[in-house]
Enzyme design. Structure first.
Site, PDB file in Angstrom:
ATOM      1  CD  GLU A  13      44.262  57.703  41.542  1.00 30.94           C
ATOM      2  OE1 GLU A  13      44.689  57.713  42.722  1.00 30.94           O
ATOM      3  OE2 GLU A  13      44.087  56.660  40.894  1.00 30.94           O
ATOM      4  CD  GLU A  49      48.673  55.105  42.239  1.00 35.70           C
ATOM      5  OE1 GLU A  49      48.889  54.277  43.131  1.00 35.70           O
ATOM      6  OE2 GLU A  49      48.375  56.290  42.469  1.00 35.70           O
TER       7      GLU A  49
HETATM    8  O1  AHR Z   1      42.542  57.080  45.495  1.00 35.07           O
HETATM    9  C1  AHR Z   1      43.013  56.077  46.335  1.00 35.07           C
HETATM   10  C2  AHR Z   1      44.194  55.333  45.728  1.00 35.07           C
HETATM   11  O2  AHR Z   1      45.275  56.203  45.582  1.00 35.07           O
HETATM   12  C3  AHR Z   1      43.997  54.771  44.365  1.00 35.07           C
HETATM   13  O3  AHR Z   1      43.370  53.541  44.387  1.00 35.07           O
HETATM   14  C4  AHR Z   1      45.385  54.644  43.840  1.00 35.07           C
HETATM   15  O4  AHR Z   1      45.456  54.777  42.445  1.00 35.07           O
HETATM   16  C5  AHR Z   1      46.148  55.736  44.581  1.00 35.07           C
HETATM   17  O5  AHR Z   1      47.297  55.276  45.171  1.00 35.07           O
END
Ligand code: AHR
Length: 539
Positions: free
Chosen positions: A329, A206
């Site tokens: 994610e 990110e």
């Molecule tokens: O999964 C929780 C968080 O969500 C992670 O650390 C980040 O990459 C995302 O914003």
């Protein structure tokens, strides 16, 4: 194209005996809708890579510490410090790839602090997830040992935000270089003479946000610099070249993807490009109303559109699809107010299982566009497959999401097939900036969702009924193959908020289900809120 059939047409089509009549009355208390689907056995999309069913574990709440790692002296049953129940359940599920150590944590993590004698490792504050102090007792060797134990491929997320190209190239050398250098000898001295041969490396996480608030052009410049040195050390072993993942967008952010890829130019180019797309929820995990649930579940068509759109954007730079699109994610992110069991500890309900089924169906249908998908997170955080009652709790349950993943396991490595069904046309909508765990928009109830795959004489079809008030009688035609016999399994609870608690761990589990098999079709009744998989022998 949506297929519209009236109930009378469904009946005429030969549904002489309703399957609902064959099943216990109690699970059918809703209205019934006839649904049509078609599986095209001769129209393959691409391989359902096992990597679509991958996971992610961060140093966050009780995911790594407490969930995976309890320590060798813990009263909780463990294998060399790893929680035994976690190991057993994950081995049974199969975790193709496991990403670690973050997440936001990755860009504040220095791998050297997690190697060597545990008592000498420095204590550090976890600045992202509650400013608690970590002792670094879980580091590279522990993570890679865990992966070996559960049969998973590791995917290490390297630090760009507070790190350096040197730190990343050294981590690669430490893990992968066979022997004869200071770093490989240090690895051997720390107990692992054989190289770990880690293939997947994320270059930052990110970077548009917690990874350093970069602009896409700057993130691409960082990637080029880091990749230059990572490849120099990582490609020593030709059979095990490193696979470097560049940071992609939040949701369907075209500006990020264009800005990043324009600046990557001729490279070094990433092997993979990761995007994140959370499906935010507006309620406590077990207090959803049907309306709140539909708002959340209606984000899934947006996820599907985003994957198609991001792949299309990448195709403009990479027409031969050498860069793999990775959704590393995803998952439901509900309102979480109680940190007593660890930060972002989230119960998984029947709604969550339906959400998992919607996601996994998408990955099958878009199999040609994807390389890997990692649900967030493995245990105790967000949409996990396992939950413990806190870091020190002895209980460990398999969540509804665990069982949804189990239902999709038979698809792994098969060829995804084209399907059409009532509701399969994606609604026309703009490509907004999605994701980030921030709620959705009100929308009409979601529809039936279907995906299918085949390998030789075995065909697998998965169905999701996301309605809380409608049972679906599905007439699913099979074109291009003849079905011989089949079996079905289902995950279902009429209560959208039902979950597997520590006092009732088997409330929502997989059960056998009825399916009527004819040569050219199957008929299955899906009670409201259900995920089902049919396995067929075909010729
Ligand atoms: O999964 C929780 C968080 O969500 C992670 O650390 C980040 O990459 C995302 O914003």
């Amino acid at each position: 194209m949506p297929l519209n059939f009236t109930r009378r047409q469904f009946a005429r089509a030969g549904a002489a005996v309703s399957l609902a009549a064959l099943l216990p009355r109690s699970i059918f208390s809703n209205t019934t809708a006839a649904k049509k689907a078609v599986v095209h056995a001769d129209s393959e999309i691409g391989t359902v890579r096992p990597e679509f069913h991958s996971h992610f574990a961060e140093h966050l709440g009780s995911c790594t510490y407490g969930g995976i790692w309890v320590g060798k002296k813990s009263p909780i049953e463990n294998i060399d410090g790893f929680r035994k129940a976690t190991v057993d359940y994950l081995k049974e599920l199969g975790v193709p790839v496991l990403r670690w150590p973050g997440g936001c944590f990755a860009d504040d993590y220095h791998w050297r602090e997690g190697i060597g004698p545990a008592e000498k490792r420095p204590r550090r504050v976890n600045v992202n997830w509650g400013k608690y102090v970590e002792d670094n007792s879980f580091g590279t060797h522990e993570f890679l040992g865990f992966c070996k134990l559960i049969g998973s491929q590791p995917y290490l997320a390297a630090n760009v935000g507070t790190g350096s190209p040197q730190e990343v190239r050294d981590w690669i050398e430490y893990c992968n270089f066979p022997k004869g250098t200071a770093l490989s000898e240090e690895r051997a001295a720390n107990g692992s003479p054989e190289p770990f041969r880690v293939r997947y490396w994320g270059i930052g996480n990110e970077l548009w946000g917690c990874g350093g608030n970069f602009l896409p052009q700057a993130a691409a410049a960082e990637f080029r610099r880091y990749a230059t040195f990572a490849r120099l050390v990582g490609d020593q072993d030709r059979d095990n070249s490193v696979y470097l993942v560049g940071c992609g967008p939040s949701g369907d952010d075209s500006n990020w993807t264009r800005g990043f890829m324009d600046s990557i130019g001729n490279g070094p180019r990433p092997n993979g490009f990761s995007m994140h797309y959370y499906e935010g929820g507006s309620n406590d995990p077990v207090e959803f109303t049907p309306e709140n649930m539909y708002t959340q579940l209606n984000l899934f068509p947006r996820v599907e559109q985003s994957l198609i759109h991001q792949r299309t954007l990448l195709d403009g730079y990479d027409p031969n699809r050498q860069i793999g699109l990775i959704l590393d994610e995803w998952g439901v992110w509900d309102q979480l107010r109680d940190n007593s069991r660890g930060r972002l500890w989230q119960q998984s309900s029947m709604r969550s299982a339906v959400a998992a089924g919607l996601g996994l169906n998408i990955f099958n249908r878009q199999a040609d566009k994807l390389f890997m998908c990692n649900i967030a997170q493995l245990i105790n955080v967000l949409q996990s497959v396992l939950l413990t009652d806190g870091p020190e709790g002895g209980n460990c349950v398999r969540t509804t999401t665990y069982y949804a993943f189990m239902l999709f396991k038979p698809h792994r490595s098969k060829q995804a097939l084209r399907v059409e069904y009532d509701g399969s046309a994606l609604p026309a909508q703009g490509f907004g900036r999605g994701g980030g765990g921030r709620g959705g928009q009100p929308a009409p109830p979601p529809e039936l969702s279907v995906s299918a795959s085949r390998q030789g004489s075995q065909m697998v079809i998965s169905f999701v009924n996301p309605r809380h008030d409608v049972d679906m009688e599905v007439d699913c035609a099979i074109r291009g193959a003849a079905a011989r016999n089949g079996t079905a399994q289902i995950l279902h609870d009429a209560d959208i908020n039902a979950f597997n608690g520590f006092d009732n761990p088997d409330r929502v589990t997989i059960r056998k289900h009825d399916v009527a098999v004819e040569a050219d079709r199957i008929r299955i009744t899906l009670p409201a809120m259900s995920v089902a998989t049919v396995t067929l022998q075909v010729a």
